[in-house]
Design a protein around this motif. Structure first.
Motif, short mmCIF file in Angstrom:
data_model
loop_
_atom_site.label_atom_id
_atom_site.label_comp_id
_atom_site.label_asym_id
_atom_site.label_seq_id
_atom_site.Cartn_x
_atom_site.Cartn_y
_atom_site.Cartn_z
N VAL A 9 -12.08 -3.81 -13.14
CA VAL A 9 -12.69 -3.43 -11.86
C VAL A 9 -11.97 -2.25 -11.22
CG1 VAL A 9 -13.18 -4.21 -9.51
CG2 VAL A 9 -13.54 -5.76 -11.44
N ASP A 10 -10.64 -2.30 -11.19
CA ASP A 10 -9.85 -1.31 -10.45
C ASP A 10 -8.94 -0.45 -11.33
OD1 ASP A 10 -10.84 -1.75 -7.97
OD2 ASP A 10 -9.13 -2.87 -7.20
N GLY A 11 -8.90 -0.74 -12.61
CA GLY A 11 -7.93 -0.06 -13.46
C GLY A 11 -6.56 -0.70 -13.33
N LYS A 12 -5.60 -0.24 -14.11
CA LYS A 12 -4.26 -0.84 -14.09
C LYS A 12 -3.60 -0.69 -12.72
CE LYS A 12 -3.38 -0.15 -19.01
NZ LYS A 12 -2.52 0.49 -20.05
N ARG A 13 -3.97 0.35 -12.01
CA ARG A 13 -3.40 0.55 -10.68
C ARG A 13 -3.78 -0.58 -9.73
NH1 ARG A 13 -4.19 6.14 -7.17
NH2 ARG A 13 -2.72 5.62 -5.49
N GLY A 14 -4.91 -1.20 -9.99
CA GLY A 14 -5.38 -2.28 -9.12
C GLY A 14 -4.46 -3.48 -9.13
N LEU A 15 -3.68 -3.65 -10.19
CA LEU A 15 -2.76 -4.78 -10.26
C LEU A 15 -1.62 -4.66 -9.24
CD1 LEU A 15 -2.43 -5.09 -14.14
CD2 LEU A 15 -3.60 -6.70 -12.63
N PHE A 16 -1.45 -3.45 -8.69
CA PHE A 16 -0.31 -3.21 -7.80
C PHE A 16 -0.73 -2.91 -6.36
CE2 PHE A 16 0.83 -2.09 -12.14
CZ PHE A 16 1.95 -2.90 -12.33
N ARG A 17 -1.91 -3.38 -5.97
CA ARG A 17 -2.33 -3.25 -4.58
C ARG A 17 -1.29 -3.92 -3.67
NH1 ARG A 17 -7.87 -2.90 -2.68
NH2 ARG A 17 -9.29 -2.22 -4.32
N GLY A 18 -0.97 -3.26 -2.58
CA GLY A 18 -0.04 -3.84 -1.61
C GLY A 18 1.42 -3.81 -2.03
N LEU A 19 1.72 -3.13 -3.15
CA LEU A 19 3.10 -3.13 -3.64
C LEU A 19 4.04 -2.36 -2.73
CD1 LEU A 19 5.13 -3.84 -5.83
CD2 LEU A 19 4.44 -1.77 -7.07
N THR A 20 3.59 -1.21 -2.20
CA THR A 20 4.47 -0.39 -1.35
C THR A 20 4.94 -1.14 -0.10
OG1 THR A 20 3.48 1.67 -2.13
CG2 THR A 20 4.68 1.75 -0.04
N PRO A 21 4.03 -1.71 0.71
CA PRO A 21 4.52 -2.48 1.87
C PRO A 21 5.34 -3.70 1.46
CG PRO A 21 2.14 -2.72 1.61
CD PRO A 21 2.56 -1.62 0.71
N ARG A 22 5.04 -4.30 0.30
CA ARG A 22 5.84 -5.44 -0.15
C ARG A 22 7.27 -5.01 -0.46
NH1 ARG A 22 5.33 -10.47 -2.58
NH2 ARG A 22 3.58 -10.73 -1.14
N LEU A 23 7.42 -3.86 -1.10
CA LEU A 23 8.76 -3.35 -1.40
C LEU A 23 9.53 -3.02 -0.12
CD1 LEU A 23 8.05 -1.02 -4.47
CD2 LEU A 23 9.14 -3.27 -4.49
N SER A 80 0.92 -5.91 3.54
CA SER A 80 0.80 -6.08 2.09
C SER A 80 -0.33 -7.05 1.75
CB SER A 80 2.12 -6.60 1.51
OG SER A 80 2.01 -6.83 0.12
N MET A 81 -0.39 -8.18 2.46
CA MET A 81 -1.44 -9.17 2.22
C MET A 81 -2.83 -8.58 2.45
SD MET A 81 0.08 -12.05 1.35
CE MET A 81 1.17 -10.94 0.44
N ARG A 82 -2.96 -7.81 3.51
CA ARG A 82 -4.28 -7.25 3.84
C ARG A 82 -4.68 -6.15 2.86
NH1 ARG A 82 -4.52 -7.28 10.52
NH2 ARG A 82 -4.01 -9.52 10.72
N CYS A 83 -3.71 -5.40 2.38
CA CYS A 83 -4.02 -4.39 1.37
C CYS A 83 -4.52 -5.04 0.09
CB CYS A 83 -2.78 -3.54 1.06
SG CYS A 83 -2.32 -2.38 2.36
N MET A 84 -3.88 -6.14 -0.29
CA MET A 84 -4.25 -6.83 -1.52
C MET A 84 -5.62 -7.48 -1.43
SD MET A 84 -0.83 -8.60 -3.10
CE MET A 84 -0.17 -9.30 -1.59
N VAL A 85 -5.86 -8.14 -0.28
CA VAL A 85 -7.07 -8.94 -0.16
C VAL A 85 -8.33 -8.08 -0.05
CG1 VAL A 85 -7.36 -9.22 2.33
CG2 VAL A 85 -7.72 -11.18 0.81
N GLN A 86 -8.17 -6.79 0.14
CA GLN A 86 -9.34 -5.90 0.17
C GLN A 86 -10.06 -5.86 -1.17
OE1 GLN A 86 -8.57 -2.41 3.39
NE2 GLN A 86 -7.24 -2.32 1.62
N PHE A 87 -9.38 -6.30 -2.21
CA PHE A 87 -10.01 -6.37 -3.53
C PHE A 87 -11.25 -7.27 -3.51
CE2 PHE A 87 -10.52 -8.67 -7.55
CZ PHE A 87 -10.66 -7.63 -8.45
N VAL A 88 -11.20 -8.32 -2.69
CA VAL A 88 -12.30 -9.28 -2.64
C VAL A 88 -13.59 -8.63 -2.15
CG1 VAL A 88 -13.12 -11.42 -1.58
CG2 VAL A 88 -10.72 -11.21 -2.28
N GLY A 89 -13.51 -7.91 -1.04
CA GLY A 89 -14.71 -7.30 -0.46
C GLY A 89 -14.89 -5.83 -0.76
N ARG A 90 -14.01 -5.28 -1.62
CA ARG A 90 -14.07 -3.86 -2.00
C ARG A 90 -13.96 -2.97 -0.77
NH1 ARG A 90 -12.13 -4.26 -5.98
NH2 ARG A 90 -12.73 -2.15 -6.58
#
Length: 274
Positions: free
Chosen positions: A43-57, A120-130
Protein backbone atom coordinates in the motif's frame (compact mmCIF):
# COMPACT_ATOMS: atom_id res chain seq x y z
CA UNK A 1 5.81 0.61 14.96
CA UNK A 2 3.00 1.15 12.46
CA UNK A 3 1.81 -2.42 12.32
CA UNK A 4 1.43 -2.85 16.06
CA UNK A 5 -0.54 0.34 16.45
CA UNK A 6 -3.02 -0.20 13.61
CA UNK A 7 -3.83 -3.55 15.21
CA UNK A 8 -4.39 -1.80 18.52
CA UNK A 9 -7.04 0.47 17.02
CA UNK A 10 -8.82 -2.54 15.55
CA UNK A 11 -7.89 -2.06 11.91
CA UNK A 12 -8.11 -5.45 10.18
CA UNK A 13 -7.82 -4.89 6.40
CA UNK A 14 -7.07 -8.55 5.64
CA UNK A 15 -9.45 -11.48 6.13
CA UNK A 16 -8.74 -14.24 8.66
CA UNK A 17 -7.67 -17.72 7.59
CA UNK A 18 -8.77 -21.12 8.88
CA UNK A 19 -6.18 -23.03 10.86
CA UNK A 20 -5.97 -25.58 13.65
CA UNK A 21 -5.09 -25.14 17.29
CA UNK A 22 -2.94 -27.51 19.36
CA UNK A 23 -5.97 -29.76 19.89
CA UNK A 24 -6.53 -30.06 16.14
CA UNK A 25 -9.74 -28.04 16.15
CA UNK A 26 -10.47 -25.55 13.39
CA UNK A 27 -10.11 -21.91 14.39
CA UNK A 28 -9.89 -18.60 12.58
CA UNK A 29 -6.52 -16.87 12.72
CA UNK A 30 -6.02 -13.21 11.88
CA UNK A 31 -2.99 -12.34 9.71
CA UNK A 32 0.24 -11.96 11.65
CA UNK A 33 3.36 -9.82 11.56
CA UNK A 34 4.83 -10.80 8.20
CA UNK A 35 1.50 -10.81 6.35
CA UNK A 36 0.69 -7.29 7.54
CA UNK A 37 4.21 -6.11 6.76
CA UNK A 38 3.75 -7.20 3.15
CA UNK A 39 0.35 -5.49 3.05
CA UNK A 40 1.78 -2.19 4.29
CA UNK A 41 4.60 -2.35 1.75
CA UNK A 42 2.09 -3.01 -1.04
CA UNK A 43 0.00 0.00 0.00
CA UNK A 44 2.65 2.53 1.07
CA UNK A 45 5.95 1.03 0.00
CA UNK A 46 8.76 0.18 2.43
CA UNK A 47 8.70 3.73 3.72
CA UNK A 48 5.21 3.10 5.04
CA UNK A 49 6.60 0.74 7.67
CA UNK A 50 8.27 3.72 9.36
CA UNK A 51 5.35 6.14 9.70
CA UNK A 52 5.70 8.16 12.89
CA UNK A 53 9.33 7.13 13.38
CA UNK A 54 10.74 10.68 13.59
CA UNK A 55 8.53 11.88 16.48
CA UNK A 56 9.03 8.50 18.18
CA UNK A 57 12.81 8.93 18.04
CA UNK A 58 12.52 12.47 19.39
CA UNK A 59 10.24 11.18 22.14
CA UNK A 60 12.78 8.51 23.11
CA UNK A 61 15.59 11.07 23.08
CA UNK A 62 13.64 13.44 25.35
CA UNK A 63 12.89 10.53 27.67
CA UNK A 64 16.57 9.59 27.91
CA UNK A 65 17.65 13.19 28.52
CA UNK A 66 15.01 13.65 31.22
CA UNK A 67 16.04 10.48 33.03
CA UNK A 68 19.65 11.62 32.92
CA UNK A 69 18.72 15.02 34.33
CA UNK A 70 16.76 13.44 37.18
CA UNK A 71 19.73 11.21 37.98
CA UNK A 72 21.95 14.28 38.27
CA UNK A 73 19.54 15.95 40.67
CA UNK A 74 19.11 12.72 42.67
CA UNK A 75 22.39 10.81 42.19
CA UNK A 76 22.28 7.04 42.29
CA UNK A 77 25.33 7.11 44.56
CA UNK A 78 23.05 8.32 47.33
CA UNK A 79 20.89 5.22 46.98
CA UNK A 80 21.44 2.15 49.16
CA UNK A 81 21.44 -0.99 47.06
CA UNK A 82 20.17 -4.31 48.36
CA UNK A 83 22.86 -6.61 49.73
CA UNK A 84 22.75 -10.29 50.70
CA UNK A 85 23.92 -9.22 54.16
CA UNK A 86 20.76 -7.17 54.76
CA UNK A 87 17.98 -8.50 56.97
CA UNK A 88 14.45 -8.77 55.55
CA UNK A 89 13.25 -5.41 56.89
CA UNK A 90 16.32 -3.53 55.68
CA UNK A 91 16.31 -5.10 52.21
CA UNK A 92 12.61 -4.32 51.75
CA UNK A 93 13.21 -0.71 52.78
CA UNK A 94 15.98 -0.43 50.19
CA UNK A 95 13.80 -1.95 47.45
CA UNK A 96 11.02 0.54 48.22
CA UNK A 97 13.51 3.41 48.10
CA UNK A 98 15.05 2.24 44.82
CA UNK A 99 11.63 1.69 43.25
CA UNK A 100 10.49 5.14 44.33
CA UNK A 101 13.57 6.59 42.65
CA UNK A 102 12.86 4.63 39.44
CA UNK A 103 9.23 5.73 39.54
CA UNK A 104 10.21 9.38 39.84
CA UNK A 105 12.52 9.13 36.82
CA UNK A 106 9.96 7.23 34.77
CA UNK A 107 7.09 9.60 35.51
CA UNK A 108 9.21 12.67 34.71
CA UNK A 109 10.45 11.19 31.43
CA UNK A 110 6.92 10.09 30.48
CA UNK A 111 5.47 13.58 31.01
CA UNK A 112 8.22 15.27 28.97
CA UNK A 113 8.16 12.80 26.08
CA UNK A 114 4.40 12.20 25.85
CA UNK A 115 3.57 15.10 23.47
CA UNK A 116 5.86 13.60 20.83
CA UNK A 117 4.39 10.18 21.53
CA UNK A 118 0.92 11.57 20.76
CA UNK A 119 2.19 12.99 17.47
CA UNK A 120 3.84 9.67 16.59
CA UNK A 121 0.60 7.76 17.24
CA UNK A 122 -1.42 10.13 15.07
CA UNK A 123 1.09 10.01 12.23
CA UNK A 124 0.96 6.22 12.25
CA UNK A 125 -2.79 5.86 12.52
CA UNK A 126 -3.33 7.94 9.38
CA UNK A 127 -2.58 4.74 7.49
CA UNK A 128 -6.09 3.54 8.36
CA UNK A 129 -7.98 6.39 6.69
CA UNK A 130 -5.27 7.37 4.17
CA UNK A 131 -5.12 10.86 5.70
CA UNK A 132 -2.34 13.45 5.64
CA UNK A 133 -3.50 15.68 8.49
CA UNK A 134 -0.27 15.15 10.44
CA UNK A 135 2.61 15.36 7.99
CA UNK A 136 5.47 16.63 10.14
CA UNK A 137 6.50 17.25 13.73
CA UNK A 138 6.28 21.05 13.71
CA UNK A 139 3.05 21.20 11.70
CA UNK A 140 1.55 18.58 14.02
CA UNK A 141 2.51 20.63 17.08
CA UNK A 142 0.81 23.69 15.61
CA UNK A 143 -2.31 21.76 14.64
CA UNK A 144 -2.75 20.09 18.03
CA UNK A 145 -2.21 23.38 19.88
CA UNK A 146 -4.72 25.17 17.64
CA UNK A 147 -7.42 22.49 17.80
CA UNK A 148 -7.02 21.10 21.31
CA UNK A 149 -4.80 23.45 23.28
CA UNK A 150 -2.05 22.35 25.68
CA UNK A 151 -4.10 19.45 27.01
CA UNK A 152 -4.14 17.94 23.53
CA UNK A 153 -0.49 17.01 23.94
CA UNK A 154 -1.22 14.98 27.08
CA UNK A 155 -4.24 12.88 26.11
CA UNK A 156 -3.67 9.30 27.21
CA UNK A 157 -0.93 10.27 29.67
CA UNK A 158 -2.71 9.16 32.86
CA UNK A 159 -3.21 5.47 31.95
CA UNK A 160 0.35 5.22 30.63
CA UNK A 161 1.78 6.65 33.88
CA UNK A 162 -0.44 4.35 35.92
CA UNK A 163 0.78 1.41 33.87
CA UNK A 164 4.39 2.45 34.43
CA UNK A 165 3.93 2.83 38.19
CA UNK A 166 2.10 -0.49 38.59
CA UNK A 167 4.72 -2.23 36.43
CA UNK A 168 7.66 -0.90 38.46
CA UNK A 169 6.22 -1.71 41.88
CA UNK A 170 4.89 -5.15 40.95
CA UNK A 171 8.05 -6.14 39.09
CA UNK A 172 10.48 -4.97 41.78
CA UNK A 173 8.52 -6.24 44.77
CA UNK A 174 7.76 -9.63 43.20
CA UNK A 175 11.40 -10.08 42.22
CA UNK A 176 12.48 -9.11 45.74
CA UNK A 177 10.13 -11.54 47.49
CA UNK A 178 11.01 -14.39 45.12
CA UNK A 179 14.74 -13.81 45.61
CA UNK A 180 14.28 -13.54 49.38
CA UNK A 181 11.89 -16.41 50.10
CA UNK A 182 11.98 -18.76 47.10
CA UNK A 183 15.68 -18.90 46.19
CA UNK A 184 17.81 -20.88 48.63
CA UNK A 185 21.23 -19.37 49.36
CA UNK A 186 22.67 -22.88 49.60
CA UNK A 187 21.83 -23.53 45.94
CA UNK A 188 24.94 -23.22 43.78
CA UNK A 189 23.16 -21.22 41.04
CA UNK A 190 21.28 -18.92 43.43
CA UNK A 191 23.10 -15.78 42.27
CA UNK A 192 22.42 -16.60 38.62
CA UNK A 193 18.74 -17.19 39.27
CA UNK A 194 18.44 -13.93 41.20
CA UNK A 195 20.02 -12.00 38.33
CA UNK A 196 17.26 -13.17 35.96
CA UNK A 197 14.29 -12.95 38.35
CA UNK A 198 13.58 -9.27 37.68
CA UNK A 199 13.80 -9.82 33.91
CA UNK A 200 11.30 -12.70 34.04
CA UNK A 201 8.99 -10.76 36.32
CA UNK A 202 9.17 -7.84 33.90
CA UNK A 203 7.87 -10.00 31.06
CA UNK A 204 5.02 -11.38 33.17
CA UNK A 205 3.97 -8.04 34.65
CA UNK A 206 4.16 -6.28 31.26
CA UNK A 207 1.38 -8.56 30.03
CA UNK A 208 -0.78 -7.61 33.02
CA UNK A 209 -0.21 -3.88 32.52
CA UNK A 210 -0.67 -3.99 28.73
CA UNK A 211 -4.28 -2.68 28.94
CA UNK A 212 -2.96 0.60 30.36
CA UNK A 213 -0.65 0.95 27.35
CA UNK A 214 -3.50 0.13 24.96
CA UNK A 215 -5.93 2.59 26.53
CA UNK A 216 -3.29 5.34 26.58
CA UNK A 217 -2.51 4.86 22.90
CA UNK A 218 -6.17 4.76 21.90
CA UNK A 219 -6.89 7.96 23.84
CA UNK A 220 -4.00 9.65 22.01
CA UNK A 221 -5.91 9.34 18.71
CA UNK A 222 -9.51 9.23 19.89
CA UNK A 223 -11.82 11.87 18.43
CA UNK A 224 -8.91 13.88 16.95
CA UNK A 225 -10.40 14.04 13.46
CA UNK A 226 -8.75 10.90 12.11
CA UNK A 227 -10.81 7.97 10.90
CA UNK A 228 -9.16 5.48 13.27
CA UNK A 229 -10.24 7.54 16.27
CA UNK A 230 -13.91 7.53 15.27
CA UNK A 231 -16.63 4.89 14.75
CA UNK A 232 -16.58 2.09 13.71
CA UNK A 233 -13.16 1.71 15.32
CA UNK A 234 -14.15 3.42 18.57
CA UNK A 235 -16.76 5.79 19.99
CA UNK A 236 -15.74 9.26 21.11
CA UNK A 237 -14.57 8.45 24.62
CA UNK A 238 -15.20 10.99 27.36
CA UNK A 239 -12.28 9.72 29.48
CA UNK A 240 -9.73 6.93 29.62
CA UNK A 241 -11.97 5.11 32.11
CA UNK A 242 -14.76 5.19 29.52
CA UNK A 243 -12.32 3.71 27.00
CA UNK A 244 -11.25 1.00 29.47
CA UNK A 245 -14.85 0.01 30.22
CA UNK A 246 -15.70 -0.11 26.52
CA UNK A 247 -12.74 -2.38 25.71
CA UNK A 248 -13.46 -4.55 28.73
CA UNK A 249 -17.09 -5.02 27.69
CA UNK A 250 -15.90 -5.99 24.20
CA UNK A 251 -13.25 -8.38 25.55
CA UNK A 252 -10.59 -6.30 23.77
CA UNK A 253 -8.31 -5.13 26.60
CA UNK A 254 -5.42 -7.12 25.12
CA UNK A 255 -6.08 -6.22 21.49
CA UNK A 256 -2.84 -5.93 19.54
CA UNK A 257 -0.71 -7.51 22.27
CA UNK A 258 0.32 -10.33 19.92
CA UNK A 259 1.64 -9.93 16.40
CA UNK A 260 2.00 -13.60 15.52
CA UNK A 261 -0.69 -16.05 16.65
CA UNK A 262 -3.86 -13.97 16.64
CA UNK A 263 -7.18 -15.73 17.13
CA UNK A 264 -10.20 -14.10 15.49
CA UNK A 265 -12.87 -13.12 18.06
CA UNK A 266 -15.72 -15.24 16.67
CA UNK A 267 -17.98 -17.86 18.25
CA UNK A 268 -16.68 -21.41 18.13
CA UNK A 269 -20.03 -22.50 16.71
CA UNK A 270 -19.10 -20.91 13.41
CA UNK A 271 -16.76 -23.81 12.66
CA UNK A 272 -17.72 -27.33 11.64
CA UNK A 273 -16.47 -29.95 14.07
CA UNK A 274 -14.57 -32.81 12.46
Amino acid sequence: LLMGFVLQVGHEPLPPTVGRNVLGRKVLYLPGFFTYARHIVEVDGKRGLFRGLTPRLISSTLSTITRGSVKKVFPLEDMEHVSNKDDVKTSLRKVVKETSHEMMMQCASRVVSHPLHVISMRCMVQFVGREVKYSGVFSAIGRIFKEEGILGFFVGLVPRILGDVIFLWCCNLLAHFINTYAVDDNFSQASVIRSYTKFVMGIAVSMLTYPFLLVGDLMAVNNCGLRAGLPPYAPAFTSWIHCWRYLSAQGQLFRGSSLLFRRAPVPAACFPID
